[in-house]
Design a protein around this motif. Structure first.
Motif, short mmCIF file in Angstrom:
data_model
loop_
_atom_site.label_atom_id
_atom_site.label_comp_id
_atom_site.label_asym_id
_atom_site.label_seq_id
_atom_site.Cartn_x
_atom_site.Cartn_y
_atom_site.Cartn_z
N ASN A 267 12.73 6.48 1.21
CA ASN A 267 12.50 7.72 1.94
C ASN A 267 11.96 8.82 1.04
N ARG A 268 11.11 8.43 0.07
CA ARG A 268 10.61 9.38 -0.90
C ARG A 268 9.19 8.97 -1.29
N VAL A 269 8.31 9.96 -1.44
CA VAL A 269 6.98 9.72 -1.97
C VAL A 269 7.09 9.63 -3.49
N ASN A 270 6.60 8.55 -4.07
CA ASN A 270 6.70 8.32 -5.51
C ASN A 270 5.31 8.21 -6.13
N THR A 271 5.09 8.95 -7.20
CA THR A 271 3.82 8.91 -7.92
C THR A 271 4.11 8.92 -9.42
N LEU A 272 3.11 8.52 -10.19
CA LEU A 272 3.22 8.62 -11.65
C LEU A 272 3.49 10.05 -12.05
N ARG A 273 2.75 10.99 -11.48
CA ARG A 273 2.92 12.40 -11.86
C ARG A 273 4.29 12.92 -11.48
N ARG A 274 4.78 12.51 -10.32
CA ARG A 274 6.07 13.04 -9.88
C ARG A 274 7.19 12.57 -10.80
N SER A 275 7.17 11.28 -11.17
CA SER A 275 8.21 10.78 -12.06
C SER A 275 8.24 11.54 -13.37
N LEU A 356 -1.48 0.58 -23.70
CA LEU A 356 -0.61 -0.04 -22.71
C LEU A 356 -1.40 -1.04 -21.89
N ALA A 357 -0.71 -1.98 -21.28
CA ALA A 357 -1.37 -2.94 -20.40
C ALA A 357 -0.43 -3.30 -19.26
N VAL A 358 -1.00 -3.53 -18.08
CA VAL A 358 -0.25 -3.98 -16.91
C VAL A 358 -0.93 -5.24 -16.39
N ALA A 359 -0.15 -6.29 -16.14
CA ALA A 359 -0.68 -7.56 -15.65
C ALA A 359 -0.79 -7.49 -14.13
N MET A 360 -1.89 -6.92 -13.63
CA MET A 360 -2.04 -6.70 -12.19
C MET A 360 -2.13 -8.00 -11.41
N GLY A 361 -2.53 -9.09 -12.08
CA GLY A 361 -2.56 -10.37 -11.39
C GLY A 361 -1.20 -10.83 -10.93
N SER A 362 -0.14 -10.27 -11.52
CA SER A 362 1.23 -10.62 -11.13
C SER A 362 1.75 -9.76 -9.99
N PHE A 363 0.93 -8.79 -9.53
CA PHE A 363 1.40 -7.84 -8.52
C PHE A 363 0.58 -7.88 -7.25
N VAL A 364 -0.11 -8.97 -7.00
CA VAL A 364 -0.88 -9.08 -5.76
C VAL A 364 0.09 -8.98 -4.58
N GLY A 365 -0.11 -7.98 -3.75
CA GLY A 365 0.80 -7.74 -2.63
C GLY A 365 2.09 -7.06 -3.01
N ASN A 366 2.19 -6.56 -4.24
CA ASN A 366 3.42 -5.89 -4.69
C ASN A 366 3.05 -4.59 -5.40
N LEU A 371 3.27 0.05 -9.67
CA LEU A 371 3.45 1.45 -10.05
C LEU A 371 4.67 1.60 -10.94
N ARG A 372 5.75 0.90 -10.64
CA ARG A 372 6.95 1.01 -11.47
C ARG A 372 6.69 0.50 -12.89
N THR A 373 5.97 -0.60 -13.00
CA THR A 373 5.65 -1.15 -14.32
C THR A 373 4.84 -0.16 -15.14
N LEU A 374 3.86 0.47 -14.51
CA LEU A 374 3.03 1.45 -15.22
C LEU A 374 3.90 2.59 -15.76
N ILE A 375 4.75 3.16 -14.91
CA ILE A 375 5.60 4.28 -15.35
C ILE A 375 6.53 3.81 -16.46
N HIS A 376 7.06 2.59 -16.34
CA HIS A 376 7.97 2.01 -17.33
C HIS A 376 7.27 1.84 -18.68
N LEU A 426 12.83 6.95 -10.64
CA LEU A 426 13.40 8.07 -11.38
C LEU A 426 13.81 7.65 -12.79
N PHE A 427 13.76 8.60 -13.72
CA PHE A 427 14.28 8.37 -15.06
C PHE A 427 15.77 8.70 -15.09
#
Length: 464
Positions: A267-275, A356-366, A371-376, A426-427
């Motif tokens: 029930n919350r809008v989540n963005t890289l900037r907001r975190s 940094l790197a994110v394996a987007m091939g592992s997130f098809v449909g996820n 987004l969580r991995t990127l922030i992490h 959230l952090f």
């Protein structure tokens, strides 16, 4: 390692010019005394108060306002057509609608209010703030403020320290927005209006009608409905003192997409900037370009990522005070030295903490996980370790050092196997304290490891 080169080499200026062109509202069908704006129809022409109405016509230009009887309303978007919301509490019967631009008024048409709907008070649920970096001194201290909540319509304005400032628009009208300064042709989108309409965007700059806030300034913010005069709750917004520019490049393959700008979860809008705004850092994202898939579907090694960094990083030198840089590469899959284990994201540049790197091939449909991995992973770039999550640390497990797979954490820096079902973007309090209060040597990327707990960052059986 080659770290920086000119941001605007090659065709990089094209998208900047495109944004400026759009922002200036260049067009030929401008209003004049002999050719004032003209309304041809309203769609719909009748409905209850709160109805969203499209004004069809011509010569509305940029900056046109809607006049409802004697009240000026703030339209959603600009140009032809214009869209506005019939005011809450509008009485049943016919009401006059005009468009006024540059002092020129259109013809008047009627909208018939069939029933009156009482308007809710606006309520602020949260906020984020970012800053512009287009490599020009003219945009110094040009911030974008996004307010989330309920009971907003496009008659609402943001008030900062008691002064109303102009809205850039509602989500879904992101032209010129900081939600992503996008390369022309990019598949990235701004805030989609059908996902969460209750948000307002405004600029805090020399044209806002308020003093430009300094880094670290605290602002009192609320939302006012200019028609009903209803006021929201007041929230304290802090302008973070540390600024971060993140450049994104991605492999040119259909498997790899851009990380989504926003995700609606819990029930919350989540963005890289907001975190990061709420953890004391200003973030500006630069979606740069797609590059050739060097591995053609095979795993990317650290050496491959170094090559991509050297070839594609286009970050400039320091444009602003306290400004830092990351380069994020979106690839298919990332090599893991442990058989049977998958790496979903990685801070591969451990010496400088800026790659940094994110394996987007592992997130098809996820998209939620992407987004969580990127922030992490950006958190690792700021020297955050897995131990700064909120999970309970079980008995020592060599393969999953801190915290372990039996924990039930919710915050960003927890490993995947330490997450419960109610995880958030959230952090933890410990991470937030690190980001806002620790010395620059411990936070700033490019400063080396400075005590970074590399054992706690083993990607092993996790990690996003």
């Amino acid at each position: 390692m080659k770290r920086f080169k000119s941001r605007f080499s090659g065709g990089g200026l094209a998208w900047v010019y495109a944004l400026l062109f759009l922002g200036l509202g260049v067009g030929c069908d401008n209003p004049s005394a002999s050719n004032p704006p003209n309304i041809s129809s309203l769609s719909p022409a009748a409905g209850n108060s709160t109805t969203i109405v499209t004004i069809n016509g011509s010569r509305f230009g940029t900056g046109g306002k809607v006049v409802w009887d004697a009240d000026t309303l703030i339209p959603q978007g600009t140009g032809d057509p214009l869209v506005f919301t019939v005011p809450y509490n509008a009485a049943a019967g016919n009401h006059s609608v005009k468009v006024v631009i540059q002092g020129f008024s259109s013809n008047s048409v009627n909208f018939n209010v069939t029933s009156t709907v009482a308007g809710p008070n606006p309520n602020i649920e949260g906020w984020e703030v970012g800053y512009f970096n287009l490599g020009r001194a003219a945009v110094e201290d040009d911030y974008e403020l996004v307010i989330y909540g309920t009971g907003f319509d496009n008659n609402c304005v943001i008030e900062v320290n008691g002064t109303a400032i102009s809205n850039t628009g509602l989500p879904g009208v992101p032209a010129g927005s900081l939600l992503g300064a996008l390369k022309v042709g990019s598949s990235m989108q701004g805030y989609p209006a059908n996902l969460y309409p209750n948000g307002l965007i405004a600029r805090l700059n020399q044209n806002a009608g308020i003093p430009v806030p300094a880094l670290g300034a605290n602002l009192n913010v609320r939302v006012r409905n200019t028609v009903t005069n209803a006021l929201s709750n007041q929230v304290a917004v802090s302008i973070p003192a540390r600024r971060v520019l993140v450049e994104f490049d991605k492999i040119d393959t259909t498997i790899v997409s851009w990380v989504p700008v926003a995700i609606f979860r819990n029930n919350r809008v989540n963005t890289l900037r907001r975190s990061y705004s709420n953890a004391g850092l200003l973030i500006d994202s630069r979606y740069d370009q797609s590059v050739r898939d060097l591995r053609r579907g095979a795993d990317y090694t650290d050496a491959d990522l170094v090559n991509l960094f050297n070839s594609n990083s286009s970050l400039s030198g320091n444009t602003f005070a306290n400004e830092w840089y990351f380069h994020t590469m979106l690839v298919t899959t990332i090599a893991n030295p442990n058989p049977g284990r998958i790496t979903l994201g990685k801070m591969w540049d451990t010496a400088n903490r800026s790659g940094l790197a994110v394996a987007m091939g592992s997130f098809v449909g996820n998209n939620q996980g992407a987004l969580r991995t990127l922030i992490h992973e950006i958190g690792h770039g700021f020297n955050l370790s897995h131990c700064e999550g909120d999970a309970t640390v079980p008995a020592a497990t060599p393969a999953v050092p801190c915290p372990g797979p039996n924990a039930n954490g919710t915050t960003i820096m927890n490993q995947t196997l330490a997450l419960g079902g109610a995880w958030t973007y959230l952090f933890s309090a410990a991470s937030t304290n690190h980001l806002t209060n620790h010395s620059l040597n411990e936070v700033q990327p490019g400063a080396g490891q400075m005590g970074f707990n590399s054992a706690a960052r083993v990607e092993g059986r996790c990690c996003f």
